[in-house]
Design a protein around this motif. Structure first.
Motif, PDB file in Angstrom:
ATOM      1  N   ARG A  21       0.829  -1.207   0.000  1.00  0.00           N
ATOM      2  CA  ARG A  21       0.000   0.000   0.000  1.00  0.00           C
ATOM      3  C   ARG A  21       0.862   1.255   0.000  1.00  0.00           C
ATOM      4  O   ARG A  21       0.526   2.241  -0.665  1.00  0.00           O
ATOM      5  N   ARG A  22       1.983   1.223   0.718  1.00  0.00           N
ATOM      6  CA  ARG A  22       2.895   2.369   0.663  1.00  0.00           C
ATOM      7  C   ARG A  22       3.440   2.531  -0.752  1.00  0.00           C
ATOM      8  O   ARG A  22       3.571   3.643  -1.260  1.00  0.00           O
ATOM      9  N   GLY A  23       3.734   1.412  -1.400  1.00  0.00           N
ATOM     10  CA  GLY A  23       4.203   1.457  -2.785  1.00  0.00           C
ATOM     11  C   GLY A  23       3.153   2.015  -3.723  1.00  0.00           C
ATOM     12  O   GLY A  23       3.472   2.776  -4.649  1.00  0.00           O
ATOM     13  N   LEU A  28       1.121   6.376  -7.126  1.00  0.00           N
ATOM     14  CA  LEU A  28       0.081   7.361  -7.419  1.00  0.00           C
ATOM     15  C   LEU A  28       0.590   8.783  -7.218  1.00  0.00           C
ATOM     16  O   LEU A  28       0.025   9.726  -7.775  1.00  0.00           O
ATOM     17  N   GLY A  29       1.644   8.949  -6.447  1.00  0.00           N
ATOM     18  CA  GLY A  29       2.266  10.261  -6.313  1.00  0.00           C
ATOM     19  C   GLY A  29       2.935  10.704  -7.600  1.00  0.00           C
ATOM     20  O   GLY A  29       3.109  11.902  -7.849  1.00  0.00           O
ATOM     21  N   ARG A  30       3.297   9.739  -8.423  1.00  0.00           N
ATOM     22  CA  ARG A  30       3.907  10.050  -9.729  1.00  0.00           C
ATOM     23  C   ARG A  30       2.846  10.252 -10.806  1.00  0.00           C
ATOM     24  O   ARG A  30       2.986  11.130 -11.654  1.00  0.00           O
ATOM     25  N   THR A  36      -5.920  -2.088 -12.630  1.00  0.00           N
ATOM     26  CA  THR A  36      -5.239  -3.090 -13.464  1.00  0.00           C
ATOM     27  C   THR A  36      -3.756  -2.750 -13.610  1.00  0.00           C
ATOM     28  O   THR A  36      -2.894  -3.621 -13.474  1.00  0.00           O
ATOM     29  N   GLU A  37      -3.448  -1.486 -13.882  1.00  0.00           N
ATOM     30  CA  GLU A  37      -2.044  -1.064 -14.010  1.00  0.00           C
ATOM     31  C   GLU A  37      -1.280  -1.283 -12.704  1.00  0.00           C
ATOM     32  O   GLU A  37      -0.136  -1.746 -12.714  1.00  0.00           O
ATOM     33  N   LEU A  38      -1.934  -0.957 -11.597  1.00  0.00           N
ATOM     34  CA  LEU A  38      -1.279  -1.151 -10.297  1.00  0.00           C
ATOM     35  C   LEU A  38      -1.042  -2.636 -10.026  1.00  0.00           C
ATOM     36  O   LEU A  38       0.024  -3.018  -9.542  1.00  0.00           O
ATOM     37  N   ALA A  39      -2.030  -3.463 -10.343  1.00  0.00           N
ATOM     38  CA  ALA A  39      -1.880  -4.907 -10.126  1.00  0.00           C
ATOM     39  C   ALA A  39      -0.712  -5.453 -10.935  1.00  0.00           C
ATOM     40  O   ALA A  39       0.087  -6.260 -10.432  1.00  0.00           O
ATOM     41  N   CYS A  73      -7.342   5.308 -10.036  1.00  0.00           N
ATOM     42  CA  CYS A  73      -6.987   5.693  -8.672  1.00  0.00           C
ATOM     43  C   CYS A  73      -6.104   6.926  -8.697  1.00  0.00           C
ATOM     44  O   CYS A  73      -5.267   7.084  -9.589  1.00  0.00           O
ATOM     45  N   LYS A  74      -6.296   7.785  -7.709  1.00  0.00           N
ATOM     46  CA  LYS A  74      -5.406   8.928  -7.525  1.00  0.00           C
ATOM     47  C   LYS A  74      -5.297   9.204  -6.033  1.00  0.00           C
ATOM     48  O   LYS A  74      -6.104   8.708  -5.232  1.00  0.00           O
ATOM     49  N   LEU A  75      -4.294   9.974  -5.662  1.00  0.00           N
ATOM     50  CA  LEU A  75      -4.111  10.296  -4.256  1.00  0.00           C
ATOM     51  C   LEU A  75      -5.314  11.061  -3.736  1.00  0.00           C
ATOM     52  O   LEU A  75      -5.888  11.891  -4.436  1.00  0.00           O
TER      53      LEU A  75
END
Length: 121
Positions: A21-23, A28-30, A36-39, A73-75
């Motif tokens: 989750r920290r990753g 998402l900070g970038r 799907t992309e995160l997975a 997803c976004k921050l």
């Protein structure tokens, strides 16, 4: 039992306790990303990533928006101000304790030096 820590802090720190989750937050900070992309980035199943994103979303650290079949997803907007303030209070407490310990150590060193000089005489 008295609860001193509020629920939002509990949710935030629980969400931050997991390295994946920290990753996700770092990613998402970038740039915003779909689940799907995160997975794919974290080499995990879509279901697993959905669970991680859900925890982050419940803590207010991430917001998602579904357009068609894609959930992006976004921050979250809240940031970590309250969590940082909580940590800062304890950092200041520990700094004060370490400063007091430094004074004790310096006093002991000074006494040891004086006692050593007395023995030589």
């Amino acid at each position: 039992m008295v609860q001193h820590v509020r629920a939002p802090l509990d949710a935030s720190f629980a969400a931050l306790s997991d390295s994946t989750r920290r990753g996700v937050l770092e990613q998402l900070g970038r740039a915003d990303a779909s689940i799907t992309e995160l997975a794919e980035k974290f080499h995990m199943t879509l279901t697993g990533m959905k669970k991680h994103v859900g925890v982050l979303e419940q803590a207010g650290l991430v917001v998602t928006k579904k357009v068609g079949r894609v959930r992006t997803c976004k921050l979250g907007l809240g940031g970590l101000e309250e969590e940082a303030a909580w940590i800062e209070r304890y950092r200041q407490l520990w700094d004060a304790r370490f400063d007091a310990l430094d004074k004790v150590v310096e006093e002991l060193k000074r006494k040891e030096k004086v006692d050593g000089q007395k023995k030589k005489q």
